[in-house]
Scaffold this motif. Sequence first.
Motif, PDB file in Angstrom:
ATOM      1  N   THR A 187      51.021  93.000  75.856  1.00 33.88           N
ATOM      2  CA  THR A 187      49.805  93.775  76.081  1.00 33.88           C
ATOM      3  C   THR A 187      49.373  93.669  77.546  1.00 33.88           C
ATOM      4  OG1 THR A 187      48.131  92.041  75.721  1.00 33.88           O
ATOM      5  CG2 THR A 187      49.091  93.066  73.753  1.00 33.88           C
ATOM      6  N   ASN A 188      48.282  94.358  77.846  1.00 29.02           N
ATOM      7  CA  ASN A 188      47.654  94.228  79.163  1.00 29.02           C
ATOM      8  C   ASN A 188      46.507  93.223  79.142  1.00 29.02           C
ATOM      9  OD1 ASN A 188      45.672  95.561  77.732  1.00 29.02           O
ATOM     10  ND2 ASN A 188      45.468  97.281  79.161  1.00 29.02           N
ATOM     11  N   GLY A 189      46.368  92.488  78.028  1.00 34.40           N
ATOM     12  CA  GLY A 189      45.274  91.541  77.876  1.00 34.40           C
ATOM     13  C   GLY A 189      44.021  92.151  77.309  1.00 34.40           C
ATOM     14  N   GLN A 190      44.019  93.466  77.107  1.00 30.26           N
ATOM     15  CA  GLN A 190      42.845  94.172  76.578  1.00 30.26           C
ATOM     16  C   GLN A 190      43.220  95.006  75.348  1.00 30.26           C
ATOM     17  OE1 GLN A 190      39.781  93.641  77.934  1.00 30.26           O
ATOM     18  NE2 GLN A 190      40.787  92.215  79.349  1.00 30.26           N
ATOM     19  N   ASN A 191      44.167  94.513  74.566  1.00 28.19           N
ATOM     20  CA  ASN A 191      44.597  95.175  73.335  1.00 28.19           C
ATOM     21  C   ASN A 191      45.154  96.569  73.578  1.00 28.19           C
ATOM     22  OD1 ASN A 191      45.075  95.239  70.558  1.00 28.19           O
ATOM     23  ND2 ASN A 191      43.132  96.260  70.137  1.00 28.19           N
ATOM     24  N   ARG A 192      45.873  96.715  74.673  1.00 32.09           N
ATOM     25  CA  ARG A 192      46.607  97.938  74.952  1.00 32.09           C
ATOM     26  C   ARG A 192      47.948  97.559  75.571  1.00 32.09           C
ATOM     27  NH1 ARG A 192      43.192  99.387  72.173  1.00 32.09           N
ATOM     28  NH2 ARG A 192      41.824 101.212  72.290  1.00 32.09           N
ATOM     29  N   ALA A 193      48.839  98.518  75.690  1.00 31.85           N
ATOM     30  CA  ALA A 193      50.155  98.256  76.268  1.00 31.85           C
ATOM     31  C   ALA A 193      50.024  97.812  77.721  1.00 31.85           C
ATOM     32  CB  ALA A 193      51.009  99.517  76.179  1.00 31.85           C
ATOM     33  N   PRO A 194      50.998  97.053  78.208  1.00 31.33           N
ATOM     34  CA  PRO A 194      50.963  96.636  79.611  1.00 31.33           C
ATOM     35  C   PRO A 194      50.803  97.836  80.541  1.00 31.33           C
ATOM     36  CG  PRO A 194      52.717  95.498  78.444  1.00 31.33           C
ATOM     37  CD  PRO A 194      52.189  96.536  77.504  1.00 31.33           C
ATOM     38  N   SER A 195      49.992  97.670  81.584  1.00 32.93           N
ATOM     39  CA  SER A 195      49.747  98.768  82.524  1.00 32.93           C
ATOM     40  C   SER A 195      49.230  98.204  83.831  1.00 32.93           C
ATOM     41  CB  SER A 195      48.726  99.762  81.946  1.00 32.93           C
ATOM     42  OG  SER A 195      47.495  99.114  81.673  1.00 32.93           O
ATOM     43  N   ASN A 196      49.480  98.925  84.914  1.00 30.33           N
ATOM     44  CA  ASN A 196      48.965  98.569  86.241  1.00 30.33           C
ATOM     45  C   ASN A 196      49.257  97.117  86.613  1.00 30.33           C
ATOM     46  OD1 ASN A 196      47.792 101.183  86.504  1.00 30.33           O
ATOM     47  ND2 ASN A 196      46.051 100.501  85.272  1.00 30.33           N
ATOM     48  N   GLY A 197      50.446  96.656  86.233  1.00 29.24           N
ATOM     49  CA  GLY A 197      50.834  95.295  86.578  1.00 29.24           C
ATOM     50  C   GLY A 197      50.232  94.223  85.693  1.00 29.24           C
ATOM     51  N   GLN A 198      49.440  94.604  84.717  1.00 25.64           N
ATOM     52  CA  GLN A 198      48.828  93.634  83.807  1.00 25.64           C
ATOM     53  C   GLN A 198      49.737  93.441  82.599  1.00 25.64           C
ATOM     54  OE1 GLN A 198      45.886  92.011  84.672  1.00 25.64           O
ATOM     55  NE2 GLN A 198      46.308  93.127  86.579  1.00 25.64           N
ATOM     56  N   LEU A 199      50.280  92.236  82.461  1.00 29.24           N
ATOM     57  CA  LEU A 199      51.231  91.945  81.378  1.00 29.24           C
ATOM     58  C   LEU A 199      50.930  90.584  80.783  1.00 29.24           C
ATOM     59  CD1 LEU A 199      53.851  92.339  79.721  1.00 29.24           C
ATOM     60  CD2 LEU A 199      55.105  91.381  81.678  1.00 29.24           C
ATOM     61  N   VAL A 200      50.655  90.571  79.484  1.00 27.47           N
ATOM     62  CA  VAL A 200      50.518  89.320  78.732  1.00 27.47           C
ATOM     63  C   VAL A 200      51.676  89.269  77.751  1.00 27.47           C
ATOM     64  CG1 VAL A 200      49.102  87.948  77.178  1.00 27.47           C
ATOM     65  CG2 VAL A 200      48.013  89.326  78.960  1.00 27.47           C
ATOM     66  N   THR A 201      52.551  88.307  77.911  1.00 25.73           N
ATOM     67  CA  THR A 201      53.736  88.209  77.059  1.00 25.73           C
ATOM     68  C   THR A 201      53.420  87.445  75.780  1.00 25.73           C
ATOM     69  OG1 THR A 201      54.489  86.176  78.121  1.00 25.73           O
ATOM     70  CG2 THR A 201      55.234  88.271  79.074  1.00 25.73           C
ATOM     71  N   ILE A 202      54.273  87.614  74.797  1.00 27.07           N
ATOM     72  CA  ILE A 202      54.080  86.939  73.516  1.00 27.07           C
ATOM     73  C   ILE A 202      54.293  85.440  73.670  1.00 27.07           C
ATOM     74  CG2 ILE A 202      54.755  86.900  71.085  1.00 27.07           C
ATOM     75  CD1 ILE A 202      55.993  89.718  71.613  1.00 27.07           C
ATOM     76  N   ASP A 203      55.331  85.048  74.417  1.00 22.65           N
ATOM     77  CA  ASP A 203      55.603  83.620  74.546  1.00 22.65           C
ATOM     78  C   ASP A 203      54.527  82.902  75.353  1.00 22.65           C
ATOM     79  OD1 ASP A 203      56.548  84.946  76.829  1.00 22.65           O
ATOM     80  OD2 ASP A 203      57.945  83.329  77.291  1.00 22.65           O
ATOM     81  N   SER A 204      53.823  83.621  76.255  1.00 26.53           N
ATOM     82  CA  SER A 204      52.713  82.976  76.964  1.00 26.53           C
ATOM     83  C   SER A 204      51.570  82.666  76.009  1.00 26.53           C
ATOM     84  CB  SER A 204      52.222  83.860  78.114  1.00 26.53           C
ATOM     85  OG  SER A 204      51.572  85.032  77.641  1.00 26.53           O
ATOM     86  N   GLU A 205      51.364  83.532  75.026  1.00 25.66           N
ATOM     87  CA  GLU A 205      50.352  83.252  74.001  1.00 25.66           C
ATOM     88  C   GLU A 205      50.802  82.103  73.100  1.00 25.66           C
ATOM     89  OE1 GLU A 205      47.038  84.984  73.380  1.00 25.66           O
ATOM     90  OE2 GLU A 205      47.652  84.819  75.467  1.00 25.66           O
ATOM     91  N   ASP A 206      52.108  82.044  72.798  1.00 27.59           N
ATOM     92  CA  ASP A 206      52.624  80.886  72.050  1.00 27.59           C
ATOM     93  C   ASP A 206      52.210  79.592  72.743  1.00 27.59           C
ATOM     94  OD1 ASP A 206      53.977  82.447  70.160  1.00 27.59           O
ATOM     95  OD2 ASP A 206      55.870  82.395  71.264  1.00 27.59           O
ATOM     96  N   LYS A 207      52.427  79.544  74.043  1.00 26.88           N
ATOM     97  CA  LYS A 207      52.115  78.321  74.792  1.00 26.88           C
ATOM     98  C   LYS A 207      50.631  78.001  74.747  1.00 26.88           C
ATOM     99  CE  LYS A 207      56.041  79.076  77.899  1.00 26.88           C
ATOM    100  NZ  LYS A 207      56.473  79.524  79.249  1.00 26.88           N
ATOM    101  N   SER A 208      49.789  79.022  74.839  1.00 25.81           N
ATOM    102  CA  SER A 208      48.345  78.797  74.778  1.00 25.81           C
ATOM    103  C   SER A 208      47.941  78.174  73.444  1.00 25.81           C
ATOM    104  CB  SER A 208      47.593  80.122  74.982  1.00 25.81           C
ATOM    105  OG  SER A 208      47.807  80.627  76.278  1.00 25.81           O
ATOM    106  N   TYR A 209      48.516  78.695  72.361  1.00 23.06           N
ATOM    107  CA  TYR A 209      48.193  78.163  71.039  1.00 23.06           C
ATOM    108  C   TYR A 209      48.736  76.749  70.857  1.00 23.06           C
ATOM    109  CZ  TYR A 209      46.011  82.290  69.007  1.00 23.06           C
ATOM    110  OH  TYR A 209      45.133  83.306  68.709  1.00 23.06           O
ATOM    111  N   VAL A 210      49.966  76.530  71.252  1.00 20.59           N
ATOM    112  CA  VAL A 210      50.554  75.192  71.096  1.00 20.59           C
ATOM    113  C   VAL A 210      49.743  74.169  71.880  1.00 20.59           C
ATOM    114  CG1 VAL A 210      52.573  73.781  71.641  1.00 20.59           C
ATOM    115  CG2 VAL A 210      52.874  76.034  70.589  1.00 20.59           C
ATOM    116  N   ASN A 211      49.314  74.527  73.077  1.00 21.77           N
ATOM    117  CA  ASN A 211      48.507  73.606  73.880  1.00 21.77           C
ATOM    118  C   ASN A 211      47.153  73.344  73.237  1.00 21.77           C
ATOM    119  OD1 ASN A 211      50.514  73.379  75.818  1.00 21.77           O
ATOM    120  ND2 ASN A 211      49.660  74.986  77.129  1.00 21.77           N
TER     121      ASN A 211
END
Length: 496
Positions: A187-211
């Motif tokens: 996503t772009n971090g705002q519940n939409r597809a990545p855009s304008n260089g804004q990219l939130v990956t799934i594995d980065s969210e995995d890490k946030s939850y695990v931490n």
Amino acid sequence: MRPQLLSLLFSLSAVCVGTRASVILSRASDASGSGKLVFCHFMIGIVSDRSSSYAYDADMTRAKAAGIDAFALNIGTDGYTDQQLQYAYDSAARNNMKVFLSFDFNWYSLYGSIPQIAGLINKYSSYPSQLRVDNKIFVSSFVGDGVDVNAIRRSVSSPLYFAPNFHPGQADFSQLDGAFSWQAWQTNGQNRAPSNGQLVTIDSEDKSYVNALQGKGYIAPASPWFSTHYGREVSYSKNWVFPGDLLWYNRWFEILALKPRFVEMITWNDYGESHYIGPLSSPHYDDGNSKWVNDMPHNGWLDMAKPFIAAYKAGASSPNSYIKSDQIIYWYRTTPKNLNCDSTDTVPGIPDGFNTMSDNIFIVTLLMSPGTITVQTGAMVYKFKAPSGASAFSVPFQVGAQTFTLTRNGKKVQGMSATSLKEIKNQCTCGIYNFNAYVGTVPEGTRDDLQPDGLAGFSNGLRTGCQPTPSLPPSPPPTVAATATSSVGSVTPSRV
């Protein structure tokens, strides 16, 4: 977004149907005994048309056969919710499956619904099909940051394993036993597809939850797709897509590497968001989604997941040892992404995120031994050498028929050639933008059609005279003579 039901396979000694005795386990475990569990999100909100527990049996047995341990029953506050929960719990018991409640806090108040939430937990905690983990009643949610967790615990009669869809930085994770991430798409971090260089990956969210969980149970999400196209004909208009492509294949390898305690597949039957892996024929009522769901089966995605589920439970890093027969799974959108449907579509504009999609056919091969895969799309032929085990590749699609063939030593493998029933066309089917995926398999699976209730809202919002009936032909469309052949050099093999 709306949550969905998850399906859970659980191996227990004989359970008497209709019995309400509590089943106590020292620790929940899957059939392999590894302790890892696979869920699938199941939407109770669209199954008001089911009239008995037997209407759930096909879902339960199909999910169990795939290695799913439990359905996460996503519930709101509809008047039929309690009756459908009883049906689902009774069917799960009859079919040696597990289920659990997943409260959708889009509908439950964070502060005023505690008695209602606790009442449902108390009622179903004694059912034999209720999932227990670590001797606790397993409960989850969709969103709900801010709900008084301790008030819920004080109001129920049994210890809870509470693993909701709370978000790191927005909720107190010290009150939880585990947590579920809904971020199964980039996503772009705002519940939409990545855009304008804004990219939130799934594995980065995995890490946030695990931490945030600090060793507590993480429910990692896995989803194959997301596209939705509701317009003014419904109250919750939404018109967007997230990048799909080979998401399903790549995500399972991320899960094999991460090795979370739980996995939740999103979803079994959320047809409106196009990420269903259950059958079209699974009984449900149509809220208008059939305009992009009709003739678009996804059963092949569940087929692809089976060896990955087995590998996950075994702690393996590759699905290769769990592939039991040759199979090709393929998927594609049925129109080019730049096709202009504005003059016929009642939903204003092309879906947000359409430019993140690829006009490709995506192919996953699960092979017992190496072979050559030939794909003819329109008049173009592609060939690639596939290794044994799991591999994936994609090729640009062309308008026309789509054919898939496995050969070894220059000869076609018996039963391993098929032409898809669904053509790719350069026209707006039923006058709408449709970014859903058609999923097929070789060998071909059983035909899967929407039932009458699943087509009830088909005409809502359509400007065309498209008929609300399944329309895939009984036999594949004709192919054309090939005009060019290309060898594919880029193959994504399984990771070992």
